[in-house]
Design an enzyme around this catalytic site. Structure first.
Site, PDB file in Angstrom:
ATOM      1  N   CYS A 128      -1.785  10.277   0.691  1.00 51.64           N
ATOM      2  CA  CYS A 128      -2.278   9.978   2.046  1.00 51.64           C
ATOM      3  C   CYS A 128      -1.111   9.758   3.008  1.00 51.64           C
ATOM      4  O   CYS A 128      -1.144   8.849   3.852  1.00 51.64           O
ATOM      5  CB  CYS A 128      -3.211   8.769   2.064  1.00 51.64           C
ATOM      6  SG  CYS A 128      -4.609   8.939   0.983  1.00 51.64           S
ATOM      7  N   GLN A 173       0.951  -2.781   0.962  1.00 53.26           N
ATOM      8  CA  GLN A 173       1.829  -2.702  -0.224  1.00 53.26           C
ATOM      9  C   GLN A 173       2.838  -3.835  -0.272  1.00 53.26           C
ATOM     10  O   GLN A 173       3.736  -3.803  -1.117  1.00 53.26           O
ATOM     11  CB  GLN A 173       2.561  -1.347  -0.240  1.00 53.26           C
ATOM     12  CG  GLN A 173       1.663  -0.131  -0.282  1.00 53.26           C
ATOM     13  CD  GLN A 173       0.956   0.064  -1.634  1.00 53.26           C
ATOM     14  OE1 GLN A 173       1.185  -0.663  -2.595  1.00 53.26           O
ATOM     15  NE2 GLN A 173       0.074   1.041  -1.694  1.00 53.26           N
ATOM     16  N   HIS A 202       1.177   5.592   6.016  1.00 48.31           N
ATOM     17  CA  HIS A 202      -0.039   6.055   5.342  1.00 48.31           C
ATOM     18  C   HIS A 202      -0.989   6.547   6.433  1.00 48.31           C
ATOM     19  O   HIS A 202      -0.959   6.042   7.561  1.00 48.31           O
ATOM     20  CB  HIS A 202      -0.634   4.843   4.606  1.00 48.31           C
ATOM     21  CG  HIS A 202      -1.815   5.124   3.751  1.00 48.31           C
ATOM     22  ND1 HIS A 202      -3.075   5.289   4.260  1.00 48.31           N
ATOM     23  CD2 HIS A 202      -1.930   5.259   2.405  1.00 48.31           C
ATOM     24  CE1 HIS A 202      -3.918   5.505   3.264  1.00 48.31           C
ATOM     25  NE2 HIS A 202      -3.250   5.490   2.130  1.00 48.31           N
ATOM     26  N   LYS A 262      -5.710  -4.104  -4.007  1.00 43.37           N
ATOM     27  CA  LYS A 262      -4.323  -3.846  -4.408  1.00 43.37           C
ATOM     28  C   LYS A 262      -3.628  -5.131  -4.850  1.00 43.37           C
ATOM     29  O   LYS A 262      -2.416  -5.163  -5.054  1.00 43.37           O
ATOM     30  CB  LYS A 262      -3.542  -3.222  -3.242  1.00 43.37           C
ATOM     31  CG  LYS A 262      -4.011  -1.817  -2.873  1.00 43.37           C
ATOM     32  CD  LYS A 262      -3.104  -1.223  -1.828  1.00 43.37           C
ATOM     33  CE  LYS A 262      -3.716  -0.034  -1.121  1.00 43.37           C
ATOM     34  NZ  LYS A 262      -3.824   1.149  -1.949  1.00 43.37           N
ATOM     35  N   ASP A 314       1.198  -3.021   8.640  1.00 48.96           N
ATOM     36  CA  ASP A 314       0.383  -2.562   7.511  1.00 48.96           C
ATOM     37  C   ASP A 314       1.006  -3.171   6.254  1.00 48.96           C
ATOM     38  O   ASP A 314       2.048  -2.712   5.775  1.00 48.96           O
ATOM     39  CB  ASP A 314       0.399  -1.031   7.470  1.00 48.96           C
ATOM     40  CG  ASP A 314      -0.321  -0.486   6.228  1.00 48.96           C
ATOM     41  OD1 ASP A 314      -0.672  -1.284   5.338  1.00 48.96           O
ATOM     42  OD2 ASP A 314      -0.496   0.748   6.168  1.00 48.96           O
TER      43      ASP A 314
END
Ligand code: C6P
Length: 413
Positions: A367, A205, A125, A228, A202
């Site tokens: 993104c 997700q 991302h 999220k 990261d």
């Protein structure tokens, strides 16, 4: 991935916690962008605003102490969720993006020099790409990229060649927000450490969708966002190893992050306060603590299994569409995301027509423009799932797609 807390989700009861689903015809399939908020999370924030709203870490009176207590309890809940060795290793930020920028500026300013290499992947991302580009431009470091295979999996054969004594950091997504690929993060961390590099994960997700244990992974930094994972917007998390956080200079200067201030010089507070300058997002952190309770009670293993079922169902239904391309790996290799294109219809048109059908998906570059380039597309349509989604939602998506094909094909003739 732990399965010990697995029990089938009671999705009907879960949906009742989300006022937005009172409209039973609405299929929300954009949780990878931002999830919906369950009532207990809103209530936790309301309680702050209605009964003890005040600033934290400064007021010597009851409601300020209560606010401080609730804010710090939220930190404890987050620490437990990711199994951080100490609560102080959890820094509240605004979102994943800010967490990564914090590391790029602060850790990067003392650890990255000309000639050093930072390894990323083609799946990143922009939030886990642009901060490293900026750091590389400031320092003269070089970015290197792990490529993906035709199946959308990281090409592991490249890993050992790309990691050299020049590699100072591997900054990599745990799960791709576009094609859902779950990266073998533990093996990547082991290989990076063997090469002497640190690892920034990261986890925007992954944290919402399955168990992530920072001690088991042995990652150096990990970032995610509250919005999220059923939490509010405006709050995110940076986890870091204590010795790294302690040696890092502050990111932002101001109130709350100091120990003492003279006219010309200041000394700084211990972590995490050193990285939380100014009045933080208090209600949002408290809301995030409640969101942690919510998804933990549902069970992360249960959420993961439920999403796997939805993914398999979505794949089986979508693959029969004429002219469809589904991007990324097989359902068992990914988290709750399915990206696709219908031949001859721009994904923005797909999303627009689905909206008239009460189905919300995301369309665009997500993104992740370098990944779009790799996939040789300008955009994709993306449906993403969470604990409140059902097979009915996917059926509605398919009905809407049939409608899109009928409208657009008719228009083309
Ligand atoms: N992805 C999506 O629709 P923020 O905006 O800071 O909360 O999260 C940024 C981010 C970082 N990494 C990954 C893997 C992400 O998926 C995201 C956010 C959303 O895919 C919004 S672009």
């Amino acid at each position: 991935m732990q399965t010990s807390d697995y029990r089938p989700l009671d999705v009907k009861a879960i949906r009742e916690d989300f006022p937005i689903f009172t409209d039973t015809s609405f299929a929300y399939l954009d949780s990878a962008a931002s999830t919906q908020t369950p009532h207990p999370v809103v209530e936790a924030m309301d309680a702050y605003y209605d009964t003890y709203r005040s600033n934290i870490h400064r007021g010597i009176y009851r409601i300020s102490e209560e606010a401080t207590d609730q804010y710090e309890k939220a930190r404890q809940k987050v620490a437990q969720l990711i199994n951080a060795p100490r609560t102080s290793q959890v820094v509240f930020t605004r979102n994943t993006t800010e967490s990564i920028n914090l590391v790029a500026y602060s850790w990067g300013s003392i650890n990255i020099h000309e000639g050093d290499e930072i390894v990323l992947s083609e799946l990143e991302h922009h939030s886990n790409l642009v901060p490293w580009q900026m750091l590389a431009q400031r320092t003269g470091a070089t970015l290197r990229f792990l490529e993906i295979t035709d199946k959308g999996l990281l090409d592991f054969t490249q890993l050992h060649d790309i990691l050299t004594e020049k590699t100072k950091l591997v900054a990599i997504t745990h799960v791709s927000n576009v094609i859902g690929t779950i990266n073998p993060i533990q093996s990547i961390i082991e290989a990076a450490h063997a090469a002497g590099a640190k690892v920034m994960v990261d986890a925007a997700q992954s944290i919402p969708h399955f168990h992530v244990d920072v001690q088991q992974l042995d990652c150096d930094f990990l970032a995610f966002s509250g919005h999220k994972m059923c939490g509010p917007t405006g709050v995110g998390v940076l986890y870091g190893k204590l010795e790294l956080l302690e040696e890092m200079p502050p990111f932002l200067g101001g109130g709350s992050m100091i120990r003492s201030v003279e006219r010309d010089i200041s000394t700084y507070a211990d972590v995490p306060a050193k990285f939380e300058a100014g009045t933080p997002s208090i209600a949002e952190a408290i809301g995030l603590g409640s969101a942690v309770d919510y998804i933990t009670q549902a069970g992360l293993a249960s959420i993961h299994v439920h999403e796997q079922e939805l993914l398999k169902y979505a794949h089986s239904q979508l693959q029969d569409f004429e002219g469809i391309t589904i991007y990324g790996p097989e359902p068992h290799q990914k988290a709750g995301v399915i990206s696709f294109n219908l031949q001859g219809i721009h994904p923005h048109d797909v999303a627009g027509i689905l909206d008239t059908h009460d189905v919300a998906i995301r369309a665009g570059h997500h993104c992740a423009q370098p990944l779009m380039k790799k996939l040789d597309v300008i955009a994709t349509a993306r449906a993403s799932f969470y604990l409140y989604n059902t097979k009915d939602d996917i059926d509605r998506l398919c009905d809407g797609l049939r409608k899109a094909q009928t409208i657009m094909i008719r228009r083309d003739k």
